[in-house]
Design a protein around this motif. Structure first.
Motif, PDB file in Angstrom:
ATOM      1  N   GLY A   1       3.102  15.665   4.320  1.00 54.74           N
ATOM      2  CA  GLY A   1       3.983  16.629   4.300  1.00 54.74           C
ATOM      3  C   GLY A   1       5.152  15.860   4.099  1.00 54.74           C
ATOM      4  N   GLU A   2       6.451  16.412   4.023  1.00 57.31           N
ATOM      5  CA  GLU A   2       7.684  15.683   3.919  1.00 57.31           C
ATOM      6  C   GLU A   2       8.950  16.684   4.271  1.00 57.31           C
ATOM      7  N   LEU A   3       9.771  15.756   4.915  1.00 55.70           N
ATOM      8  CA  LEU A   3      10.991  16.582   5.004  1.00 55.70           C
ATOM      9  C   LEU A   3      11.914  17.034   4.058  1.00 55.70           C
ATOM     10  N   PRO A   4      12.445  18.150   3.972  1.00 52.76           N
ATOM     11  CA  PRO A   4      13.437  18.657   5.218  1.00 52.76           C
ATOM     12  C   PRO A   4      12.631  19.687   5.905  1.00 52.76           C
TER      13      PRO A   4
ATOM     14  N   CYS B   1      11.153   9.321  13.660  1.00 51.86           N
ATOM     15  CA  CYS B   1      11.590   8.760  12.292  1.00 51.86           C
ATOM     16  C   CYS B   1      12.208   7.534  12.059  1.00 51.86           C
ATOM     17  N   SER B   2      11.464   6.579  11.489  1.00 52.57           N
ATOM     18  CA  SER B   2      12.305   5.257  11.298  1.00 52.57           C
ATOM     19  C   SER B   2      12.158   4.914  10.015  1.00 52.57           C
ATOM     20  N   HIS B   3      13.321   4.326   9.446  1.00 51.99           N
ATOM     21  CA  HIS B   3      13.585   3.595   8.196  1.00 51.99           C
ATOM     22  C   HIS B   3      13.149   4.777   7.019  1.00 51.99           C
ATOM     23  N   PHE B   4      13.820   5.700   7.252  1.00 50.96           N
ATOM     24  CA  PHE B   4      13.590   6.688   6.276  1.00 50.96           C
ATOM     25  C   PHE B   4      15.096   7.442   6.302  1.00 50.96           C
ATOM     26  N   LEU B   5      15.244   8.402   7.486  1.00 52.10           N
ATOM     27  CA  LEU B   5      16.524   9.267   7.298  1.00 52.10           C
ATOM     28  C   LEU B   5      17.664   8.108   7.463  1.00 52.10           C
TER      29      LEU B   5
ATOM     30  N   VAL C   1       7.355  10.907  11.819  1.00 54.11           N
ATOM     31  CA  VAL C   1       7.622  11.512  10.463  1.00 54.11           C
ATOM     32  C   VAL C   1       8.229  10.355   9.734  1.00 54.11           C
ATOM     33  N   GLY C   2       7.136  10.200   8.700  1.00 53.80           N
ATOM     34  CA  GLY C   2       7.576   9.297   7.583  1.00 53.80           C
ATOM     35  C   GLY C   2       7.014   7.847   8.069  1.00 53.80           C
ATOM     36  N   ASP C   3       5.813   8.152   8.818  1.00 54.28           N
ATOM     37  CA  ASP C   3       5.212   6.900   9.407  1.00 54.28           C
ATOM     38  C   ASP C   3       4.615   5.852   8.323  1.00 54.28           C
ATOM     39  N   GLY C   4       4.299   6.334   6.990  1.00 55.05           N
ATOM     40  CA  GLY C   4       3.839   5.553   6.044  1.00 55.05           C
ATOM     41  C   GLY C   4       2.806   4.773   6.683  1.00 55.05           C
ATOM     42  N   PRO C   5       2.529   3.566   6.178  1.00 54.39           N
ATOM     43  CA  PRO C   5       1.590   2.399   6.467  1.00 54.39           C
ATOM     44  C   PRO C   5       1.610   2.023   7.779  1.00 54.39           C
TER      45      PRO C   5
ATOM     46  N   VAL D   1       3.179  12.272   9.804  1.00 58.17           N
ATOM     47  CA  VAL D   1       3.347  13.366   8.499  1.00 58.17           C
ATOM     48  C   VAL D   1       4.240  12.160   7.415  1.00 58.17           C
ATOM     49  N   ASP D   2       3.502  12.265   6.172  1.00 55.81           N
ATOM     50  CA  ASP D   2       4.154  11.494   5.065  1.00 55.81           C
ATOM     51  C   ASP D   2       3.756  11.834   4.048  1.00 55.81           C
ATOM     52  N   PRO D   3       4.509  12.046   2.920  1.00 54.03           N
ATOM     53  CA  PRO D   3       4.021  12.508   1.526  1.00 54.03           C
ATOM     54  C   PRO D   3       2.939  11.376   0.711  1.00 54.03           C
ATOM     55  N   LEU D   4       3.118   9.856   1.459  1.00 55.46           N
ATOM     56  CA  LEU D   4       2.287   8.911   0.861  1.00 55.46           C
ATOM     57  C   LEU D   4       0.721   9.106   1.138  1.00 55.46           C
ATOM     58  N   TYR D   5       0.625  10.186   2.364  1.00 49.96           N
ATOM     59  CA  TYR D   5      -0.839  10.355   2.478  1.00 49.96           C
ATOM     60  C   TYR D   5      -1.464  10.975   1.635  1.00 49.96           C
TER      61      TYR D   5
ATOM     62  N   MET E   1       5.720  12.663  -4.963  1.00 48.23           N
ATOM     63  CA  MET E   1       6.344  11.363  -4.820  1.00 48.23           C
ATOM     64  C   MET E   1       5.447  10.442  -5.614  1.00 48.23           C
ATOM     65  N   GLN E   2       6.268   9.662  -6.269  1.00 48.74           N
ATOM     66  CA  GLN E   2       5.573   8.714  -7.350  1.00 48.74           C
ATOM     67  C   GLN E   2       5.296   7.189  -6.564  1.00 48.74           C
TER      68      GLN E   2
ATOM     69  N   GLU F   1       6.804  -2.938  17.485  1.00 53.02           N
ATOM     70  CA  GLU F   1       8.193  -2.581  16.708  1.00 53.02           C
ATOM     71  C   GLU F   1       8.439  -1.115  17.009  1.00 53.02           C
ATOM     72  N   TYR F   2       7.543  -0.126  17.053  1.00 54.85           N
ATOM     73  CA  TYR F   2       7.993   1.232  17.337  1.00 54.85           C
ATOM     74  C   TYR F   2       8.603   1.353  18.803  1.00 54.85           C
ATOM     75  N   ARG F   3       7.884   0.445  19.579  1.00 50.14           N
ATOM     76  CA  ARG F   3       8.392   0.484  21.143  1.00 50.14           C
ATOM     77  C   ARG F   3       9.833  -0.052  21.188  1.00 50.14           C
TER      78      ARG F   3
ATOM     79  N   PHE G   1       5.449  -0.539   3.287  1.00 53.34           N
ATOM     80  CA  PHE G   1       5.463  -1.607   4.275  1.00 53.34           C
ATOM     81  C   PHE G   1       5.685  -0.682   5.619  1.00 53.34           C
ATOM     82  N   GLY G   2       4.818  -0.973   6.630  1.00 56.86           N
ATOM     83  CA  GLY G   2       4.979  -0.349   8.030  1.00 56.86           C
ATOM     84  C   GLY G   2       5.044  -1.242   8.985  1.00 56.86           C
ATOM     85  N   ARG G   3       5.399  -0.558  10.002  1.00 59.20           N
ATOM     86  CA  ARG G   3       5.570  -1.340  11.341  1.00 59.20           C
ATOM     87  C   ARG G   3       4.714  -1.201  12.418  1.00 59.20           C
ATOM     88  N   SER G   4       4.593  -1.883  13.417  1.00 51.65           N
ATOM     89  CA  SER G   4       3.619  -2.033  14.511  1.00 51.65           C
ATOM     90  C   SER G   4       3.840  -1.181  15.732  1.00 51.65           C
TER      91      SER G   4
END
Ligand SMILES: C[S@@+](CC[C@H](N)C(=O)[O-])C[C@H]1O[C@@H](n2cnc3c(N)ncnc32)[C@H](O)[C@@H]1O
Length: 204
Positions: A126-129, A144-148, A34-38, A55-59, A1-2, A15-17, A9-12
Motif C-alpha cells: 500500500g502507499e500514501l496518500p 511514518c519515518s524517513h519518508f514524509l 506506514v513506509g516501514d520498508g525493510p 504498509v509499504d509499496p516495497l512489499y 514503484m521501481q 531506533e523506532y523507540r 535500508f530499515g531501522r530497528s
C-alpha cells in the motif's frame, strides 16, 4: 514503484523507540507503520507479543529481490557516508562500520520474518496518500519515518496534507520522524511538533 530507485535500508525497534519516543504503554497499542520498508520494527514487536501492521509499496517485491537491491547499493551508499562524515550525527551509531552492521542485521531480521509476515497480513502492499484497504480509526497509533517531508523534492505539499489526513483517518494519533527535508531544512513551521523532539504528533 521501481526497485532500482530504492535504497532498502530499515531501522530497528530500538531506533523506532528513540525516533518516536515510544513508551512501554505505546508498544502495547495497536500500531500502523506506514513506509516501514525493510525495518525490523514489525519483526521485533511480534517477537515481544505486540501488534504492528506495516504498509509499504516495497512489499510488492520478494525478499530475494529486496536483498539483491540492498546488495547492489550498499557499498556506494556507505562510500558516500564515509566521504561526508560531518553530515551525520554519530550519537546512536558510533561509526560508519557500526551503521553498516546495523543496517545489515536489521535487513536480516526483516527478511527472516517477511514471508510469514505477509501470510499473516502484517506486511501489506500500500502507499500514501491513500490507504483504502484500511478502515477508519482501527489503529491507536500511526508511525511514518524517513519518508514524509524527507522527500519533499519529490512529493508536494498537497501530497503531505492528504497523507497526514489519511493516517489520521485510520489512527487516533500520528507520529512522523524526522521533520526535515533531505537537504536539512526544518519543516516545523508547517506542522506543530513537541519542543526538543523532532517528531510531529497530531492527536484527535
Ligand atoms: C527510507 S525508507 C524508511 C523505512 C523505515 N520507515 C525506516 O525508517 O527504517 C522509506 C520507505 O518509504 C517507502 N515508500 C515509498 N513511497 C511510499 C508511499 N507513497 N507511501 C508509503 N511508503 C512509501 C519506501 O518503499 C521505503 O520503504
Amino acid at each position: 514503484m521501481q526497485l532500482e530507485h530504492v535504497v532498502p535500508f530499515g531501522r530497528s525497534l530500538n531506533e523506532y523507540r528513540a525516533m518516536f519516543d515510544l513508551s512501554q504503554d505505546d508498544l502495547g497499542r495497536k500500531i500502523l507503520g506506514v513506509g516501514d520498508g525493510p525495518a525490523s520494527f514489525n519483526t521485533e514487536m511480534r517477537e515481544r507479543g505486540h501488534s504492528v501492521i506495516s504498509v509499504d509499496p516495497l512489499y510488492s517485491f520478494t525478499g530475494k529481490e529486496i536483498q539483491r537491491q540492498f546488495d547492489k547499493v550498499v557499498n556506494d551508499v556507505f562510500e558516500q557516508v564515509k566521504c561526508t562524515p560531518s553530515d551525520w550525527v554519530w550519537t546512536y551509531h558510533k561509526s560508519v562500520d557500526d551503521l553498516r552492521m546495523h543496517r545489515v542485521s536489521t535487513l536480516e531480521m526483516f527478511l527472516s520474518d517477511y514471508e510469514i509476515g505477509k501470510e499473516q497480513k502484517r506486511y501489506r502492499i500500500g502507499e500514501l496518500p491513500r490507504l483504502p484497504e484500511l478502515s477508519d480509526h482501527v489503529f491507536d497509533l500511526a508511525l511514518c519515518s524517513h519518508f514524509l517531508f524527507l522527500f519533499s523534492e519529490h512529493f508536494d505539499a498537497q501530497f503531505h496534507v492528504t497523507s497526514m489526513m489519511e493516517m489520521w483517518r485510520v489512527a487516533k494519533e500520528v507520529r512522523v520522524f524526522p521533520l526535515l527535508t533531505l537537504g536539512g531544512d526544518s519543516i516545523s513551521t508547517c506542522w506543530s511538533s513537541d519542543s526538543g523532539v523532532n517528531t510531529t504528533r497530531v492527536c484527535r
